[in-house]
Design an enzyme around this catalytic site. Structure first.
Site, mmCIF file in Angstrom:
data_model
loop_
_atom_site.group_PDB
_atom_site.id
_atom_site.type_symbol
_atom_site.label_atom_id
_atom_site.label_comp_id
_atom_site.label_asym_id
_atom_site.label_seq_id
_atom_site.Cartn_x
_atom_site.Cartn_y
_atom_site.Cartn_z
ATOM 1 N N SER A 48 0.897 -1.192 -0.038
ATOM 2 C CA SER A 48 -0.050 0.050 -0.163
ATOM 3 C C SER A 48 0.771 1.184 -0.052
ATOM 4 O O SER A 48 0.318 2.281 -0.403
ATOM 5 C CB SER A 48 -1.014 -0.089 1.281
ATOM 6 O OG SER A 48 -0.009 0.108 2.354
ATOM 7 N N GLY A 85 -2.153 -4.385 0.938
ATOM 8 C CA GLY A 85 -2.449 -5.724 1.404
ATOM 9 C C GLY A 85 -1.440 -7.002 1.170
ATOM 10 O O GLY A 85 -1.397 -7.947 1.655
ATOM 11 N N ASN A 116 3.346 -6.348 5.622
ATOM 12 C CA ASN A 116 2.124 -7.226 5.976
ATOM 13 C C ASN A 116 2.434 -8.484 6.698
ATOM 14 O O ASN A 116 1.816 -9.146 7.562
ATOM 15 C CB ASN A 116 1.386 -7.594 4.866
ATOM 16 C CG ASN A 116 0.547 -6.248 4.326
ATOM 17 O OD1 ASN A 116 -0.048 -5.523 5.227
ATOM 18 N ND2 ASN A 116 0.579 -5.862 3.066
ATOM 19 N N ASP A 197 -5.985 9.342 9.549
ATOM 20 C CA ASP A 197 -5.748 7.939 10.197
ATOM 21 C C ASP A 197 -4.268 8.035 11.012
ATOM 22 O O ASP A 197 -3.933 7.013 11.529
ATOM 23 C CB ASP A 197 -5.720 6.895 9.423
ATOM 24 C CG ASP A 197 -4.968 6.875 8.114
ATOM 25 O OD1 ASP A 197 -4.019 7.569 8.045
ATOM 26 O OD2 ASP A 197 -5.189 5.895 7.167
ATOM 27 N N HIS A 200 -0.869 6.642 7.237
ATOM 28 C CA HIS A 200 -0.559 6.867 5.774
ATOM 29 C C HIS A 200 -0.236 8.402 5.454
ATOM 30 O O HIS A 200 -0.815 9.244 5.846
ATOM 31 C CB HIS A 200 -1.804 6.484 4.959
ATOM 32 C CG HIS A 200 -2.031 5.003 5.001
ATOM 33 N ND1 HIS A 200 -3.100 4.779 5.681
ATOM 34 C CD2 HIS A 200 -1.774 3.951 4.499
ATOM 35 C CE1 HIS A 200 -3.537 3.345 5.703
ATOM 36 N NE2 HIS A 200 -2.634 2.673 4.857
#
Length: 224
Positions: A48, A85, A116, A197, A200
């Site tokens: 990502s 992901g 991940n 958030d 990112h």
């Protein structure tokens, strides 16, 4: 860097769908124009953090990197092969298909995978095995690589963290690769450079990352 910041960083690779990234390709490589016949072709292959999670595609790392390289006078196209992901195993499984779908062999591949794996608590030994398989494929195809590293979250424990954090320097040494140790260096934990958030990078944060990595990529392309 605080422990919470690193935990947040690694959640960035979790693959939770962003509104403008829900159609992240599993094999397709994004960027509209075909590369110039006499220019350089760079492939950003990762998760990502390369895909452009939470930002417009013209604000993503590959797009902004291309702009920065062109501003330095390079004829170059940076293709976005980031998938939210993605694990090291998933990357290994799609690498050949992705490369075979390009118009020609890349002059440089930027590799960002493994976050991940750590987030899911997968054994670092398995992550390293998968990354070595990827690098073996790239070596066989004679594609130069810039490895961008990741860090283990403190809540994974010291033993896990020591094993995971050692992966990227060891790979760089064993394969003779340039290593950018931490992709979000100078950005994570700064609210002015992060999305709401706190995970990112926002467009300003992407620009900071590009400013740090572009000189490295420029030097590598000039050698190729």
């Amino acid at each position: 860097m605080g422990a919470m910041a690193i935990v947040q960083l690694l959640t960035a690779c979790s693959g939770e769908p962003a509104a403008n990234n829900s159609a992240a390709p599993t094999a397709e490589v994004r960027n509209a124009a075909a590369p110039m016949a006499d220019g350089k072709l760079v492939l950003a292959f990762g998760d990502s953090l390369y895909a452009g999670y939470g930002v417009a595609q013209n604000e993503s790392f590959p797009f902004r990197l291309e702009q920065a390289l062109k501003a330095k006078g390079l004829a170059v196209q940076v293709r976005n092969a980031g998938v939210s992901g993605e694990t090291s195993l998933g990357g290994m499984q799609r690498l050949a298909f992705t490369l075979d779908g390009l118009p020609r062999k890349p002059d440089l591949l930027l590799l960002d995978l493994g976050g991940n794996d750590m987030l899911r608590g997968l054994p670092p030994e398995d992550s390293e095995k998968n990354l070595r398989a990827i690098l073996d494929q790239l070596r066989q195809r004679q594609i130069p690589v810039l490895l961008t590293g990741m860090m283990a979250a403190p809540n994974m424990g010291k033993d896990y963290g020591a094993k995971f954090d050692a992966i990227y320097p060891r790979l760089a040494k064993d394969y003779g690769l340039p290593l950018y140790p931490f992709f979000l260096d100078g950005v994570i934990g700064n609210p002015r450079l992060m999305q709401a958030d706190s995970i990112h990078p926002n467009p300003a944060g992407v620009n900071i990352i590009v400013g740090k990595i572009a000189p490295v990529v420029t030097g590598l392309l000039k050698k190729s």
